[in-house]
Each structure stands twice: as structure tokens, then as C-alpha cells.
Design a protein around this motif. Structure first.
Motif, PDB file in Angstrom:
ATOM      1  N   TYR A 123    -114.619 -38.449  56.759  1.00 33.92           N
ATOM      2  CA  TYR A 123    -113.232 -38.861  56.539  1.00 33.92           C
ATOM      3  C   TYR A 123    -112.785 -39.745  57.690  1.00 33.92           C
ATOM      4  O   TYR A 123    -113.388 -39.759  58.771  1.00 33.92           O
ATOM      5  CB  TYR A 123    -112.312 -37.643  56.481  1.00 33.92           C
ATOM      6  N   ARG A 124    -111.690 -40.478  57.445  1.00 35.46           N
ATOM      7  CA  ARG A 124    -110.990 -41.187  58.507  1.00 35.46           C
ATOM      8  C   ARG A 124    -109.506 -41.182  58.154  1.00 35.46           C
ATOM      9  O   ARG A 124    -109.136 -40.995  56.993  1.00 35.46           O
ATOM     10  CB  ARG A 124    -111.518 -42.611  58.687  1.00 35.46           C
ATOM     11  N   PHE A 125    -108.644 -41.383  59.137  1.00 31.71           N
ATOM     12  CA  PHE A 125    -107.208 -41.436  58.875  1.00 31.71           C
ATOM     13  C   PHE A 125    -106.876 -42.644  58.004  1.00 31.71           C
ATOM     14  O   PHE A 125    -107.462 -43.717  58.162  1.00 31.71           O
ATOM     15  CB  PHE A 125    -106.412 -41.512  60.178  1.00 31.71           C
ATOM     16  N   ILE A 141    -103.917 -29.728  60.712  1.00 30.11           N
ATOM     17  CA  ILE A 141    -103.272 -31.024  60.965  1.00 30.11           C
ATOM     18  C   ILE A 141    -103.210 -31.295  62.464  1.00 30.11           C
ATOM     19  O   ILE A 141    -103.524 -32.398  62.929  1.00 30.11           O
ATOM     20  CB  ILE A 141    -101.861 -31.061  60.346  1.00 30.11           C
ATOM     21  N   TYR A 142    -102.817 -30.295  63.238  1.00 32.09           N
ATOM     22  CA  TYR A 142    -102.779 -30.425  64.696  1.00 32.09           C
ATOM     23  C   TYR A 142    -104.166 -30.785  65.231  1.00 32.09           C
ATOM     24  O   TYR A 142    -104.310 -31.666  66.094  1.00 32.09           O
ATOM     25  CB  TYR A 142    -102.302 -29.110  65.321  1.00 32.09           C
ATOM     26  N   SER A 143    -105.194 -30.135  64.700  1.00 32.42           N
ATOM     27  CA  SER A 143    -106.568 -30.373  65.153  1.00 32.42           C
ATOM     28  C   SER A 143    -107.063 -31.752  64.752  1.00 32.42           C
ATOM     29  O   SER A 143    -107.850 -32.377  65.476  1.00 32.42           O
ATOM     30  CB  SER A 143    -107.504 -29.293  64.580  1.00 32.42           C
ATOM     31  N   LEU A 144    -106.608 -32.255  63.612  1.00 30.34           N
ATOM     32  CA  LEU A 144    -106.956 -33.623  63.220  1.00 30.34           C
ATOM     33  C   LEU A 144    -106.473 -34.629  64.262  1.00 30.34           C
ATOM     34  O   LEU A 144    -107.123 -35.636  64.534  1.00 30.34           O
ATOM     35  CB  LEU A 144    -106.343 -33.954  61.854  1.00 30.34           C
ATOM     36  N   GLY A 145    -105.317 -34.341  64.855  1.00 28.35           N
ATOM     37  CA  GLY A 145    -104.789 -35.222  65.891  1.00 28.35           C
ATOM     38  C   GLY A 145    -105.610 -35.196  67.161  1.00 28.35           C
ATOM     39  O   GLY A 145    -105.517 -36.116  67.981  1.00 28.35           O
ATOM     40  N   ARG A 146    -106.432 -34.151  67.329  1.00 26.81           N
ATOM     41  CA  ARG A 146    -107.255 -34.021  68.547  1.00 26.81           C
ATOM     42  C   ARG A 146    -108.629 -34.640  68.397  1.00 26.81           C
ATOM     43  O   ARG A 146    -109.365 -34.741  69.370  1.00 26.81           O
ATOM     44  CB  ARG A 146    -107.426 -32.538  68.903  1.00 26.81           C
ATOM     45  N   VAL A 147    -108.989 -35.058  67.192  1.00 26.18           N
ATOM     46  CA  VAL A 147    -110.320 -35.626  66.988  1.00 26.18           C
ATOM     47  C   VAL A 147    -110.413 -36.985  67.683  1.00 26.18           C
ATOM     48  O   VAL A 147    -109.469 -37.768  67.669  1.00 26.18           O
ATOM     49  CB  VAL A 147    -110.635 -35.750  65.471  1.00 26.18           C
ATOM     50  N   ASP A 148    -111.531 -37.245  68.335  1.00 24.25           N
ATOM     51  CA  ASP A 148    -111.670 -38.493  69.105  1.00 24.25           C
ATOM     52  C   ASP A 148    -112.644 -39.454  68.451  1.00 24.25           C
ATOM     53  O   ASP A 148    -113.108 -40.401  69.091  1.00 24.25           O
ATOM     54  CB  ASP A 148    -112.110 -38.187  70.543  1.00 24.25           C
ATOM     55  N   LYS A 149    -112.959 -39.241  67.174  1.00 24.87           N
ATOM     56  CA  LYS A 149    -113.849 -40.123  66.442  1.00 24.87           C
ATOM     57  C   LYS A 149    -113.077 -40.881  65.377  1.00 24.87           C
ATOM     58  O   LYS A 149    -112.078 -40.380  64.873  1.00 24.87           O
ATOM     59  CB  LYS A 149    -114.964 -39.319  65.753  1.00 24.87           C
ATOM     60  N   GLU A 150    -113.564 -42.076  65.026  1.00 27.77           N
ATOM     61  CA  GLU A 150    -112.967 -42.807  63.907  1.00 27.77           C
ATOM     62  C   GLU A 150    -113.281 -42.085  62.598  1.00 27.77           C
ATOM     63  O   GLU A 150    -112.417 -41.869  61.767  1.00 27.77           O
ATOM     64  CB  GLU A 150    -113.504 -44.237  63.849  1.00 27.77           C
TER      65      GLU A 150
END
Length: 414
Positions: free
Chosen positions: A384-386, A326-335
Motif C-alpha cells: 500500500y501507499r498513501f 491510523i496513528y501507526s500508519l503515520g509512523r511508517v517511514d516507507k513510501e
């Protein structure tokens, strides 16, 4: 956009609105593209993540061009059960008494030579969504005095999973060239989050016909780093005259990171910071920023905080792999991102050996299938995307690593 005033009590005064106009970040290329599209014959698509200024954009351009418009919130299609109902609600708001259906009596009897069984039954006939659309554009045309006007279908993302509503929109788009619709001179402006909005509509109708009737302006994207920093400097330094006991450049970049450079969220977080700094004699410090961030998270992201909390490992879990992901998902810089993108971040952030299997595909799938999902599959189903950019903001502002490289919460609500 405005996030503060020299006095907190002035935030919602007319003076605030004057600054709001000055703080608007011009999007000259997008404004020009929308103006050009309004001159054409096609219906228009405006898309971009929530909070990036889609509403600001079309309202600013339409106001400047003095084009009358009305907005139909497609969330009402979900609320009322159909696109037809949402059109009828709008007609009612505009003062039209057009009915949604009619009731007729049908003779059920079989009578030969005046004898036999008889009876009557009342049958209700509903009007088609296209007919309701025709009535709505006719009403808009009359209200605009025969001049060009615009009907905005807003929040398209609310109906992406509703096949009937998508088909109704497709039918309306196909009707663009019909004389009964075209004669009213009402332009349709479809506004929503999905980048693939045209494809979503086309897949339930005649793809080539729909494509020929739609024009899509470039995405209303998040602000650039330079735009966001320039905006904050204007607000905090020029308009408010605040001072800093922390490094200004690091502070501005940190706000950009935590808000994902989404205009609305930059505004809301900076307003909180401005109000806290006002209580501290106009000084922006670590303490004022921390207090403002906590209020911003708790007041603006309560439901999103719950989504993250429900997916996290308990504090007693030794490794806390879910927390790391989850923490790493917050660091992703792609849509749009793939499990390989997240795996790379997890291994780098938490020094995970290449020989350890992280089961990222299964974990991301579980996040997407949760009762309140964190992420969702893209339409092509290869990434995936948020679900919402707010969820990424909650992760960035609400989670951090401690001295032992464990993921910890920065707010009690998580």
C-alpha cells in the motif's frame, strides 16, 4: 522558497520574491539530468510526490536554457472528458481556432433511374487526439519561431484511472518519430506523481516501443533532513533573525517529521510559524508553534482532516484499534508498506501482545476501499501507499497519544 519576512506585510512583495530565489534548494544532479534529457531525442518523464518541487525544477531548467514551453493540465482531460478536449482548450488559449470536429451532410437516399427514397443526415466527425496533438505542436513551433520548445503534460496522476486518456498518451508517445510530429522540434515533458508512470503508459500500448521513446529522470524526492534543516535555519535565523525559547534542533526535526520533508509543506508551515512569532516579538515558542500548526492543519488540510475523522473509532470505543492503526500508519517511514510493517508499529507503540490478532490485512483493505480512501494498493498489488502525502501529515500533526496510551486529536477539526 520563502516562509517569512521581517514584516508579515512584506511576505508577498517583490522583496519576498528575491528571498524566494535565495531560498530555493538547488538540485544540481536533477537539473543536470533534465538538461541532458532535453538534448536527447526521447520524451521526458519527471515524477515525484506533490509538493516536492517538480514544477520548480522544470521551470528553472527551461528558463535557464531559454527554452519556450507551454503546459497542458491533464486535470482538464478529466474535466472536459478527453485528452483531445484538453488539447483543444490549450489551442484556444494560445489563439488557435482549430475546430474539435466537423459536420457533413450525408445523402441517405436510394435513387434508381431518378426515383426512390431520398433524404440527408448530418453526421459529426471528431478529430483524433493525435491530430489535435499535431496541431498543438505545430502551433508551439510557430510561436517559438522554429526553435526548440517543450510541451508539458502536467498532473499525470489525474488520468491514471482513465483508460482512454492513457491510450491517447500512449498513441502520442508512439507518434514521436513520425515526420509530421518530429519536424516541429517540440519535446514532450510528462510530469506526475506515480513512480511507475512509464509502466502505466506502456501497459496500454506497445511496451517496448513506448520504452524506447521515453527517458525518466530520477525521482524529485522529498528533501533530505540536512537540506530541510539548513533551509529553515537560513529562513528563521539568517533572514528573519528570530530567537527561540525552545530547543532549536528539536523544533527543526519536529517540523521535518510533521511535513514529511516535502518542500511545499515545510514552506507553508514555517510561514505560519513566522507570522505567529512576529506577533510574539520575534520569539519562537511552544505556544507560537502550536497555534501555527493548528492554523496550518485547518487551513491547508480541511478535506484531508475529514478523511481521517471518518475512518476513526468513536471516542467511546474502549480499545480504538482503528485509531491505533491510523496513528501507526503515520509512523511508517516507507513510501510503500505492507500490513506486516504496520503491525510491527502497532504492537510496539501500543504494547499489543503477539497473541492478539489485529486483523491488519482486512483493516488496511477497508481503508483502501472507503468512499474517501486513506491508502491505495500499489500497481503490483503487493503493498500500500498513501493516497496523498498530506494524509500522512494530518496523522502526524493531528493525532497523538495521551498519558493512558490512547490516540487523541490535537485539533478540533478531527
Amino acid at each position: 522558497m520563502v516562509f517569512g519576512k521581517a514584516r508579515p506585510n512584506d511576505v508577498f512583495t517583490p522583496r519576498s520574491r528575491e528571498i524566494n530565489e535565495r531560498m530555493y534548494v538547488d538540485r544540481p544532479e536533477l537539473e543536470e539530468r533534465l538538461e541532458d534529457a532535453l538534448r536527447g531525442d526521447k520524451y521526458i518523464i519527471v515524477h515525484g510526490e506533490s509538493g516536492n518541487g517538480k514544477t520548480w525544477l522544470f521551470k528553472r531548467v527551461l528558463a535557464r536554457k531559454k527554452v519556450p514551453f507551454e503546459v497542458v493540465n491533464l486535470a482538464n482531460a478529466v474535466l472536459h472528458g478527453s485528452l483531445l478536449k484538453s488539447f483543444e482548450v490549450k489551442l484556444s488559449e494560445l489563439g488557435s481556432d482549430r475546430p474539435v470536429s466537423r459536420t457533413e451532410e450525408v445523402d441517405l437516399g436510394l435513387r434508381l433511374g431518378g426515383t426512390g427514397f431520398g433524404g440527408k443526415q448530418q453526421t459529426q466527425f471528431s478529430f483524433a487526439a493525435q491530430s489535435a496533438f499535431g496541431a498543438l505542436v505545430s502551433h508551439l513551433n510557430q510561436k517559438a519561431g522554429g526553435k526548440r520548445s517543450v510541451l508539458v503534460l502536467d498532473n499525470f496522476e489525474q488520468i491514471v484511472d482513465n483508460l482512454d486518456s492513457l491510450k491517447a498518451v500512449a498513441s502520442i508517445i508512439i507518434s514521436a518519430d513520425e515526420e509530421s510530429i518530429a519536424k516541429h522540434g517540440v519535446k514532450l515533458l510528462i510530469v506526475g506523481v506515480p513512480r511507475d508512470l512509464k509502466q502505466l503508459v506502456a501497459k496500454v500500448g506497445n511496451a517496448s516501443t513506448i520504452a524506447n521513446r521515453l527517458i525518466e529522470i530520477p525521482e524529485v524526492a522529498r528533501m533530505t533532513l540536512d537540506e530541510a534543516i539548513s533551509l529553515m535555519k537560513r529562513g528563521f535565523e539568517k533572514e528573519l533573525g528570530y530567537s527561540f525559547s525552545i530547543d532549536k534542533e528539536i523544533f527543526y526535526k519536529d517540523v521535518c517529521w510533521k511535513t514529511d520533508r516535502i518542500a511545499q509543506q515545510i514552506h507553508e508551515l514555517c510561514l505560519k510559524i513566522a507570522l505567529e512569532a512576529e506577533r510574539a516579538s520575534g520569539v519562537i515558542s511552544l505556544a507560537t508553534v502550536a497555534k501555527a500548526e493548528r492554523k496550518w492543519l485547518e487551513e491547508s488540510f480541511s478535506s484531508d482532516l475529514g478523511v481521517i475523522e471518518n475512518l476513526m473509532n468513536s471516542i467511546e470505543t474502549k480499545v480504538g484499534r482503528k485509531n491505533q492503526v491510523i496513528y501507526s500508519l503515520g509512523r511508517v517511514d516507507k513510501e510503500d508498506f505492507k500490513h506486516s510493517d504496520i503491525e510491527k508499529i502497532v504492537r510496539e507503540e501500543f504494547n499489543v501482545d503477539e497473541g492478539i490478532n489485529l486483523n491488519l490485512p482486512q483493516m488496511l483493505a477497508s481503508f483502501a476501499k472507503a468512499e474517501n480512501p486513506l491508502i491505495r494498493r500499489t500497481p503490483k498489488n503487493n503493498a500500500y501507499r498513501f493516497v496523498s502525502p498530506k494524509l500522512k501529515m494530518v496523522i502526524r500533526a493531528g493525532l497523538q497519544k495521551d498519558s493512558e496510551n490512547r490516540v487523541i486529536k490535537t485539533v478540533e477539526a478531527l
